[in-house]
Design a protein around this motif. Structure first.
Motif, short mmCIF file in Angstrom:
data_model
loop_
_atom_site.label_atom_id
_atom_site.label_comp_id
_atom_site.label_asym_id
_atom_site.label_seq_id
_atom_site.Cartn_x
_atom_site.Cartn_y
_atom_site.Cartn_z
N ASN A 410 0.83 -1.19 0.00
CA ASN A 410 0.00 0.00 0.00
C ASN A 410 0.88 1.25 0.00
N ILE A 411 0.24 2.38 -0.25
CA ILE A 411 0.99 3.62 -0.46
C ILE A 411 1.77 4.02 0.79
N GLY A 412 1.20 3.76 1.97
CA GLY A 412 1.89 4.09 3.22
C GLY A 412 3.17 3.30 3.40
N LYS A 413 3.14 2.01 3.10
CA LYS A 413 4.33 1.18 3.22
C LYS A 413 5.40 1.61 2.22
N ARG A 414 4.95 2.03 1.04
CA ARG A 414 5.92 2.49 0.06
C ARG A 414 6.61 3.77 0.53
N TYR A 415 5.86 4.68 1.13
CA TYR A 415 6.46 5.89 1.68
C TYR A 415 7.49 5.55 2.74
N ARG A 416 7.16 4.63 3.64
CA ARG A 416 8.08 4.27 4.72
C ARG A 416 9.36 3.64 4.16
N ARG A 417 9.20 2.82 3.13
CA ARG A 417 10.37 2.18 2.52
C ARG A 417 11.28 3.23 1.90
N GLN A 418 10.71 4.18 1.20
CA GLN A 418 11.52 5.23 0.58
C GLN A 418 12.13 6.17 1.61
N ASP A 419 11.43 6.38 2.74
CA ASP A 419 12.00 7.18 3.83
C ASP A 419 13.30 6.55 4.33
N GLU A 420 13.29 5.22 4.49
CA GLU A 420 14.48 4.53 5.00
C GLU A 420 15.61 4.49 3.98
N ILE A 421 15.26 4.60 2.71
CA ILE A 421 16.28 4.66 1.66
C ILE A 421 16.85 6.07 1.56
N GLY A 422 16.05 7.07 1.96
CA GLY A 422 16.49 8.46 1.90
C GLY A 422 16.03 9.20 0.67
N THR A 423 15.02 8.68 -0.03
CA THR A 423 14.53 9.31 -1.26
C THR A 423 13.87 10.64 -0.95
N PRO A 424 14.36 11.76 -1.50
CA PRO A 424 13.82 13.07 -1.15
C PRO A 424 12.37 13.30 -1.59
N THR A 425 11.98 12.73 -2.76
CA THR A 425 10.66 13.03 -3.29
C THR A 425 9.99 11.76 -3.82
N CYS A 426 8.77 11.53 -3.39
CA CYS A 426 7.94 10.45 -3.94
C CYS A 426 6.85 11.07 -4.81
N ILE A 427 6.56 10.42 -5.92
CA ILE A 427 5.56 10.92 -6.87
C ILE A 427 4.47 9.87 -7.03
N CYS A 428 3.25 10.26 -6.74
CA CYS A 428 2.13 9.33 -6.83
C CYS A 428 1.27 9.64 -8.04
N ILE A 429 1.03 8.61 -8.84
CA ILE A 429 0.14 8.70 -10.01
C ILE A 429 -1.22 8.16 -9.58
N ASP A 430 -2.26 9.02 -9.61
CA ASP A 430 -3.58 8.60 -9.17
C ASP A 430 -4.61 8.89 -10.26
N PHE A 431 -5.88 8.73 -9.94
CA PHE A 431 -6.92 8.90 -10.96
C PHE A 431 -7.03 10.34 -11.45
N GLN A 432 -6.70 11.30 -10.60
CA GLN A 432 -6.72 12.69 -11.04
C GLN A 432 -5.66 12.94 -12.11
N THR A 433 -4.56 12.17 -12.04
CA THR A 433 -3.51 12.30 -13.05
C THR A 433 -4.07 12.05 -14.44
N LEU A 434 -4.97 11.06 -14.53
CA LEU A 434 -5.54 10.72 -15.84
C LEU A 434 -6.43 11.83 -16.37
N GLU A 435 -6.95 12.67 -15.46
CA GLU A 435 -7.85 13.75 -15.88
C GLU A 435 -7.10 15.03 -16.24
N ASP A 436 -6.10 15.42 -15.42
CA ASP A 436 -5.49 16.73 -15.66
C ASP A 436 -3.96 16.68 -15.77
N ASN A 437 -3.39 15.48 -15.81
CA ASN A 437 -1.93 15.32 -15.98
C ASN A 437 -1.14 15.95 -14.84
N THR A 438 -1.72 15.90 -13.63
CA THR A 438 -0.99 16.35 -12.45
C THR A 438 -0.65 15.15 -11.57
N VAL A 439 0.38 15.31 -10.73
CA VAL A 439 0.79 14.24 -9.83
C VAL A 439 0.98 14.82 -8.43
#
Length: 459
Positions: A410-439
């Motif tokens: 799930n999205i929460g677990k993915r955030y926690r995994r990237q936090d421990e890796i040190g990734t500065p920015t996570c980008i989520c593609i959701d249903f609104q992305t399909l409508e207006d090309n925003t993330v």
């Protein structure tokens, strides 16, 4: 939002656990039981290590007008190590348990019982200290206190190389330090570039030590990389650049995220054979306390004089303005990349308490050092249109940055995994992305989320 509470009592065991769990560091030859003092850098570890190297190279070569780089061969004529003093003077004090034959490094065992000792002391001084305190020192294996008298143990690693061993001549060695290739090529650099003294040469290279008792994770290993600079100056014109270089190297750690309260200077009281003066930048490691991460040394004309004497080559420099001939003095900086890696990782390791009472572990690495710059998620992995959009963005961003596609959990677990890796920015593609090309962009340090257009992100 989070309430930050970095745990002051974080232990090195927690750092080591994170390194294995998240693929930063593995034990060398682990499937065969592991080899002491040898480690392998995993997928995220090698990215962090490479980013540290890039940051060092940018600071010491790219941004400097009078510095160049070098990558010298590891194997060298055996006479190089005689001239450098390593064959005769590169050693640690060793004693052996008479009961079980376990070897100990004497200066470190004395330190454990509160007796200051230094491998740079005269051997007789170390013998006297050990003799006076031998009953207090226990063998780490059998716990007895019966040891042989300390003796010098040379740290050079012997090897063989073609006709050197076939002719039965002196052994060849793996490099005990990376910098000797710079001294051997200093005249070549002068002859093939437009550089004039003062100038510097930087190198990142492998070094090997026949350590008696490798310890403290990456801090003391048998194989490691060194990041060195050697700055060549006229005789007796060393003090001003020496102080400038000391400041520059200290400031570099702070620039890349190290808390200055965890750094300090320590001057050597016992100098090694090549040094006129020597200072260490020390970092306050979890569990270990303050210890060296980088040395800054005034080597005077020792190195070039020795190689000139042993090789017969003329390594003097002729000043183009005065025609004065002299052997340059050298100011050295030398850092073990494993120690540097461990310092950056330790300083970034943060435990935070969230508003709901949960905690998260996050590596707040400087963004230029972070192994992964962007992690790209489809909100749901079972929606092909979201997955395709996420993969398209991954493909585009990967042209410019180290990115990771992640749809596991799930999205929460993915955030926690990237936090421990040190990734500065996570980008989520959701249903609104399909409508207006925003993330949705989620910031590692604040956990705040913002909405941006993909085309703006790509810019």
């Amino acid at each position: 939002m989070t309430k930050q509470s970095k745990t002051p009592a974080v232990s090195m065991d927690e750092i080591v656990s994170l390194c294995k769990r998240r693929g930063f560091i593995y034990q060398g030859s682990e499937i065969y039981g592991g080899v002491a003092g040898l480690y392998d850098f995993g997928p995220y570890g090698v990215e962090l290590l490479n980013n540290i190297k890039k940051a060092f190279w940018r600071s010491e070569v790219q941004l400097r007008e009078n510095y160049v780089g070098l990558d010298s061969a590891m194997f060298k004529d055996p006479r190089v190590w005689v001239a450098s003093g390593h064959v005769g003077g590169f050693s640690d004090p060793l004693a052996e348990c008479k009961e079980c034959h376990t070897r100990i490094r004497v200066d470190k065992e004395l330190g454990k019982i509160g007796v200051h000792a230094d491998e740079k002391m005269e051997m007789q001084e170390i013998i006297d200290l050990f003799t006076a305190n031998a009953k207090k020192i226990k063998c780490p294996t059998c716990k007895k206190s019966t040891f042989t008298e300390p003796k010098k143990f040379n740290l050079l690693v012997k090897s063989n190389l073609g006709d050197f061993t076939e002719q039965g001549s002196e052994p060849v060695y793996l490099p005990g330090e990376a910098c000797q290739g710079i001294y051997l090529n200093y005249k070549n650099v002068l002859d093939t570039t437009r550089l004039k003294i003062p100038f510097g040469i930087a190198q990142i290279g492998k070094a090997f030590r026949n350590e008696i008792s490798p310890r403290n994770f990456l801090f003391r290993t048998r194989e490691f990389e060194q990041a060195d600079t050697q700055y060549f100056v006229p005789p007796n014109q060393n003090e001003k650049p020496y102080q400038e270089i000391k400041k520059s190297r200290f400031d570099w750690y702070v620039e890349y995220g190290i808390n200055p309260e965890n750094l300090r200077w320590n001057q050597h009281t016992h100098l090694v054979f090549y040094a006129k003066d020597a200072w260490d930048i020390e970092y306050n490691f979890p569990s270990y306390g303050f210890d060296e991460i980088e040395g800054v040394h005034d080597r005077s004309d020792y190195d070039l004089s020795q190689h000139m004497k042993h090789s017969g080559a003329d390594l003097t420099y002729t000043d183009p303005k005065t025609n004065e001939k002299y052997i340059p003095w050298i100011i050295e900086t030398s850092a073990g990349l494993g120690r540097m890696f461990l310092a950056f990782l330790s300083d970034a390791y943060t435990v935070e308490t969230l508003e709901n009472g949960d905690t998260r572990t996050v590596l707040k690495l400087h963004k230029n050092l972070a192994p992964i710059k962007y992690a790209i998620f489809p909100l749901l992995k079972n929606k092909p249109e979201l997955v395709k959009k996420a993969r398209d963005l991954f493909r585009d961003l990967s042209k410019y940055h180290a990115c990771e596609f992640d749809d596991n959990g799930n999205i929460g677990k993915r955030y926690r995994r990237q936090d421990e890796i040190g990734t500065p920015t996570c980008i989520c593609i959701d249903f609104q992305t399909l409508e207006d090309n925003t993330v949705t962009l989620r910031d590692r340090d604040t956990t705040q989320q913002t909405r941006v257009k993909i085309q703006d992100l790509l810019k």
